[in-house]
Design a protein around this motif. Structure first.
Motif, short mmCIF file in Angstrom:
data_model
loop_
_atom_site.label_atom_id
_atom_site.label_comp_id
_atom_site.label_asym_id
_atom_site.label_seq_id
_atom_site.Cartn_x
_atom_site.Cartn_y
_atom_site.Cartn_z
N ARG A 36 -53.16 48.45 -17.24
CA ARG A 36 -52.79 49.78 -17.77
C ARG A 36 -52.09 50.65 -16.73
N GLU A 37 -51.26 49.99 -15.92
CA GLU A 37 -50.49 50.73 -14.92
C GLU A 37 -49.44 51.58 -15.62
N CYS A 38 -49.26 52.80 -15.16
CA CYS A 38 -48.31 53.73 -15.76
C CYS A 38 -46.91 53.48 -15.19
N CYS A 39 -46.22 52.53 -15.79
CA CYS A 39 -44.87 52.13 -15.34
C CYS A 39 -43.77 52.75 -16.19
N PHE A 40 -44.12 53.28 -17.37
CA PHE A 40 -43.10 53.68 -18.34
C PHE A 40 -42.72 55.16 -18.28
N PRO A 50 -39.63 59.38 -20.01
CA PRO A 50 -39.60 57.97 -19.62
C PRO A 50 -39.01 57.74 -18.23
N SER A 51 -39.56 56.75 -17.56
CA SER A 51 -38.99 56.26 -16.29
C SER A 51 -37.84 55.31 -16.65
N ASP A 52 -37.21 54.74 -15.66
CA ASP A 52 -36.16 53.76 -15.94
C ASP A 52 -36.72 52.58 -16.73
N ILE A 53 -37.93 52.16 -16.40
CA ILE A 53 -38.54 51.06 -17.16
C ILE A 53 -38.90 51.51 -18.57
N GLY A 54 -39.35 52.74 -18.72
CA GLY A 54 -39.63 53.27 -20.06
C GLY A 54 -38.39 53.27 -20.93
N LYS A 55 -37.25 53.58 -20.33
CA LYS A 55 -35.99 53.54 -21.08
C LYS A 55 -35.62 52.10 -21.46
N LEU A 75 -37.25 48.64 -37.99
CA LEU A 75 -38.18 49.36 -37.13
C LEU A 75 -38.62 50.64 -37.81
N GLY A 76 -39.90 50.93 -37.71
CA GLY A 76 -40.43 52.20 -38.13
C GLY A 76 -40.63 53.08 -36.91
N GLU A 77 -41.54 54.00 -37.02
CA GLU A 77 -41.86 54.91 -35.91
C GLU A 77 -42.30 54.11 -34.69
N PHE A 78 -41.95 54.58 -33.51
CA PHE A 78 -42.44 53.96 -32.28
C PHE A 78 -42.47 55.00 -31.18
N VAL A 79 -43.27 54.71 -30.14
CA VAL A 79 -43.34 55.60 -28.99
C VAL A 79 -43.64 54.78 -27.75
N VAL A 80 -42.92 55.11 -26.69
CA VAL A 80 -43.20 54.54 -25.37
C VAL A 80 -44.11 55.54 -24.67
N MET A 81 -45.27 55.07 -24.23
CA MET A 81 -46.22 55.91 -23.52
C MET A 81 -46.26 55.46 -22.05
N PRO A 82 -46.93 56.20 -21.16
CA PRO A 82 -46.92 55.82 -19.74
C PRO A 82 -47.36 54.39 -19.46
N ASN A 83 -48.36 53.89 -20.21
CA ASN A 83 -48.86 52.55 -19.92
C ASN A 83 -48.97 51.64 -21.14
N HIS A 84 -48.42 52.07 -22.25
CA HIS A 84 -48.45 51.24 -23.45
C HIS A 84 -47.33 51.63 -24.40
N ILE A 155 -39.44 47.20 -10.43
CA ILE A 155 -40.81 47.00 -9.93
C ILE A 155 -41.08 45.49 -9.99
N PRO A 156 -40.95 44.81 -8.87
CA PRO A 156 -41.09 43.34 -8.87
C PRO A 156 -42.41 42.83 -9.43
N SER A 157 -43.46 43.62 -9.34
CA SER A 157 -44.77 43.18 -9.82
C SER A 157 -45.04 43.55 -11.28
N PHE A 158 -44.04 44.12 -11.98
CA PHE A 158 -44.26 44.55 -13.36
C PHE A 158 -44.78 43.39 -14.21
N ALA A 159 -45.79 43.68 -15.01
CA ALA A 159 -46.33 42.67 -15.93
C ALA A 159 -46.97 43.37 -17.13
N TRP A 160 -47.04 42.64 -18.22
CA TRP A 160 -47.71 43.09 -19.43
C TRP A 160 -49.14 42.55 -19.43
N GLN A 161 -50.00 43.21 -20.16
CA GLN A 161 -51.30 42.64 -20.50
C GLN A 161 -50.99 41.44 -21.40
N SER A 162 -51.77 40.38 -21.32
CA SER A 162 -51.49 39.24 -22.19
C SER A 162 -51.78 39.64 -23.64
#
Length: 195
Positions: A36-40, A50-55, A75-84, A155-162
């Motif tokens: 749940r790292e805040c990358c977005f 949004p950060s560059d990754i959020g964009k 696509l319907g409604e969507f939102v980019v949040m800091p960590n999800h 961010i070289p270490s960027f990863a998603w939760q599985s």
């Protein structure tokens, strides 16, 4: 080294048993960053900045239906949040889900128009594991790969939760509640309502 214990180490699917996720319908999905790292980006005055990754997340989500024309995605409604990320995706009628005429259902304003309940208990059918092709999991996999490929130079270490969380949207009222939840999500961030 710890011995494999199937009771402890067997990852159970959170998908609805026996449900064909290639079926025509609307789905609410949530995908989290690893740990749940805040990358977005960040929330500032109840708005997402949004950060560059959020964009990148937003751009990759919007590209999905264009990249997968054969799946008839909307696509319907969507939102980019800091960590999800929360989003509604509709899989329309297409050549991959026409196998079973009884499974088809109509959509109005990107939401099912009939109450199409799927039994959730007493169902002994199991999801088919193996290659996921032209279904919800394959769409999410492609989205996550696109974001990761473009995020790693930043961010070289960027990863998603599985995996990811999903909900089959069964009727218009549920669709409307989810749209409100998604649109209100940035304002609820400070309250700790992360998902």
């Amino acid at each position: 080294m710890m011995k494999y214990d199937p009771e402890k180490h067997n990852k159970r699917s959170i998908r609805l048993p026996g449900y064909d996720y290639a079926r025509e319908g609307a789905y609410f999905i949530t995908i989290c960053t690893k740990n749940r790292e805040c990358c977005f980006g960040k929330i500032d005055h109840r708005k997402m900045v949004p950060s560059d990754i959020g964009k990148i997340v937003e751009e990759e989500w919007i590209k999905g239906p264009v990249l997968r024309l054969d799946m008839n995605l909307k696509l319907g409604e969507f939102v980019v949040m800091p960590n999800h990320f929360h989003g509604i995706i509709v899989i329309g009628e297409n050549q991959y889900n026409m196998r079973d005429e009884s499974a088809r259902r109509g959509a109005m304003h990107c939401a099912p128009t009939t109450m199409h309940c799927i039994p959730t208990h007493g169902n002994t059918a199991k999801n088919q594991f193996g290659p996921q092709y032209k279904n919800l999991a394959s769409v999410i996999r492609g989205f996550k790969i696109g974001v990761t490929r473009n995020a790693r130079p930043i961010i070289p270490s960027f990863a998603w939760q599985s995996g990811f969380y999903d909900r089959i949207i069964r009727d218009k009222q549920e669709y409307d509640r989810i749209v409100k939840y998604i649109s209100d999500n940035p304002g609820n961030w400070e309250k700790g309502d992360l998902l």
